[in-house]
Write a protein that holds these residues in place. Sequence first.
Motif, PDB file in Angstrom:
ATOM      1  N   LEU A 161       0.772  -1.595  -0.147  1.00  0.00           N
ATOM      2  CA  LEU A 161      -0.108   0.197  -0.372  1.00  0.00           C
ATOM      3  C   LEU A 161       0.802   1.167  -0.039  1.00  0.00           C
ATOM      4  CD1 LEU A 161      -2.438  -1.004   2.822  1.00  0.00           C
ATOM      5  CD2 LEU A 161      -2.908  -0.850  -0.063  1.00  0.00           C
ATOM      6  N   VAL A 162       2.117   1.317   0.250  1.00  0.00           N
ATOM      7  CA  VAL A 162       3.105   2.135   0.587  1.00  0.00           C
ATOM      8  C   VAL A 162       4.112   2.555  -0.277  1.00  0.00           C
ATOM      9  CG1 VAL A 162       1.231   3.237   2.257  1.00  0.00           C
ATOM     10  CG2 VAL A 162       3.823   1.744   2.997  1.00  0.00           C
ATOM     11  N   TRP A 219       7.659   2.691   4.077  1.00  0.00           N
ATOM     12  CA  TRP A 219       8.205   4.309   4.501  1.00  0.00           C
ATOM     13  C   TRP A 219       7.067   4.758   3.216  1.00  0.00           C
ATOM     14  CZ3 TRP A 219      11.295   0.385   3.550  1.00  0.00           C
ATOM     15  CH2 TRP A 219      12.405   0.688   2.365  1.00  0.00           C
ATOM     16  N   ARG A 220       7.172   6.838   4.155  1.00  0.00           N
ATOM     17  CA  ARG A 220       5.978   7.555   2.802  1.00  0.00           C
ATOM     18  C   ARG A 220       7.542   8.606   2.785  1.00  0.00           C
ATOM     19  NH1 ARG A 220       0.942   7.277   2.514  1.00  0.00           N
ATOM     20  NH2 ARG A 220      -0.682   6.455   4.291  1.00  0.00           N
ATOM     21  N   ASP A 221       6.388   9.833   1.916  1.00  0.00           N
ATOM     22  CA  ASP A 221       7.597  10.335   1.302  1.00  0.00           C
ATOM     23  C   ASP A 221       8.648  10.709   2.183  1.00  0.00           C
ATOM     24  OD1 ASP A 221       7.658  10.635  -1.818  1.00  0.00           O
ATOM     25  OD2 ASP A 221       5.609  11.335  -1.916  1.00  0.00           O
ATOM     26  N   PRO A 222       9.864  11.643   1.979  1.00  0.00           N
ATOM     27  CA  PRO A 222      10.888  11.915   1.056  1.00  0.00           C
ATOM     28  C   PRO A 222      10.912  10.337   0.417  1.00  0.00           C
ATOM     29  CG  PRO A 222      11.614  12.749   2.658  1.00  0.00           C
ATOM     30  CD  PRO A 222      10.580  12.545   3.871  1.00  0.00           C
ATOM     31  N   GLU A 223      11.492   9.794   1.551  1.00  0.00           N
ATOM     32  CA  GLU A 223      11.725   8.372   0.952  1.00  0.00           C
ATOM     33  C   GLU A 223      11.420   7.280  -0.107  1.00  0.00           C
ATOM     34  OE1 GLU A 223      14.857   7.098   1.353  1.00  0.00           O
ATOM     35  OE2 GLU A 223      15.664   9.150   3.774  1.00  0.00           O
ATOM     36  N   LEU A 224       9.850   7.448   0.617  1.00  0.00           N
ATOM     37  CA  LEU A 224       8.722   6.714  -1.323  1.00  0.00           C
ATOM     38  C   LEU A 224       9.340   7.392  -2.248  1.00  0.00           C
ATOM     39  CD1 LEU A 224       6.838   5.109  -2.555  1.00  0.00           C
ATOM     40  CD2 LEU A 224       5.290   7.179  -1.614  1.00  0.00           C
ATOM     41  N   SER A 225       9.731   8.867  -2.598  1.00  0.00           N
ATOM     42  CA  SER A 225       9.951   9.579  -4.121  1.00  0.00           C
ATOM     43  C   SER A 225      11.306   9.055  -4.439  1.00  0.00           C
ATOM     44  CB  SER A 225      10.040  10.773  -4.546  1.00  0.00           C
ATOM     45  OG  SER A 225       8.359  11.096  -3.982  1.00  0.00           O
ATOM     46  N   ARG A 226      12.582   9.266  -3.179  1.00  0.00           N
ATOM     47  CA  ARG A 226      13.832   8.902  -3.197  1.00  0.00           C
ATOM     48  C   ARG A 226      13.877   7.208  -4.361  1.00  0.00           C
ATOM     49  NH1 ARG A 226      18.468   7.096  -0.573  1.00  0.00           N
ATOM     50  NH2 ARG A 226      17.512   6.598   1.360  1.00  0.00           N
ATOM     51  N   THR A 227      13.754   6.305  -3.122  1.00  0.00           N
ATOM     52  CA  THR A 227      13.906   5.155  -3.510  1.00  0.00           C
ATOM     53  C   THR A 227      12.824   4.494  -4.926  1.00  0.00           C
ATOM     54  OG1 THR A 227      12.056   4.351  -1.931  1.00  0.00           O
ATOM     55  CG2 THR A 227      14.072   3.985  -0.854  1.00  0.00           C
TER      56      THR A 227
END
Length: 306
Positions: free
Chosen positions: A20-21, A274-282
């Motif tokens: 989901l995330v 995890w969520r952003d900002p790590e979501l976008s980075r990964t």
Amino acid sequence: MMMRASIGRRIVWLCLGAALVLPGSGRAQGPSPKVEAIEDLTYATIDGRELKLDLARPAGEGGPYPAIVAIHGGAWRAGDKADLRGLLAELAGLGYVAISPQYRFCPETTFPAQVHDVKAALRWLKGNAERFGVDPDRVGAVGFSAGGHLALMLGVTDEDDGLEGPVEDGQPGTRIQAVVNFFGPTDLAADDLPEISKPLVRDFIGGTAEEKPEETKAASPLTFVSEDDPPILTFQGTADPLVPPSQAIKLAEAMAEAGVDGRLELIIGAGHGWRDPELSRTKRMMVEFFDLHLKGEGEPPSYLRP
């Protein structure tokens, strides 16, 4: 999964809702005008049951394109291929043919059925390369949690490891060229698995590591790491309540010893997702990794540049 686990219902939700995330996850609201999406294609029939996958590709007659097999999580017992339709569409918009297969669940069906299923989906993809504009020599896999484990099994096992399942004469092989693993377990016999995870592994194997040592060894990606494996990128949270970071570290150490290319990215303080900002980075790192190893174009990934 979007927060650290506690006791009871939240732990179960964390485990079963793994997709989901994650990067690009969630059910698609509709494909981009430049993307063709096809749902519920049958890739195998086992004991009278049709196993299906979803597919997305760049629209039109171009190609051949590199391809990615995306595998959902859910402790090998739950989850839905449809949860990755958004990711498939996004990858197709970036010039990939992407599929997400369903696979049989435990405890009704135990290991190695799940590995057999994702390998069958991979053979189907390669066998339909001309139909969908796929380059069968440029295929990667990405998976999340239990799906990460299955993606690793695609990457590190060979045709002679006894995990191919039923194979018809003339079907293509299951070698792939890159793996991205989001917090998938690597050593199912490890003595530091959390108590919450032990029954999940037991149901997947069909018994404990003590009861089924050979099966547990054969179900562990760590067993098969060798010098001819494709590059592997692993993302792992240091506060993961289900898959301890030691699982990712063991894999990285085995890769280093065997000379396998890749990277381990530890997300400090992150849990099972995890969520952003790590979501976008990964997510960006995942795409850069596939671009490097499946397209071979452009500059090195940002994490390799000074």
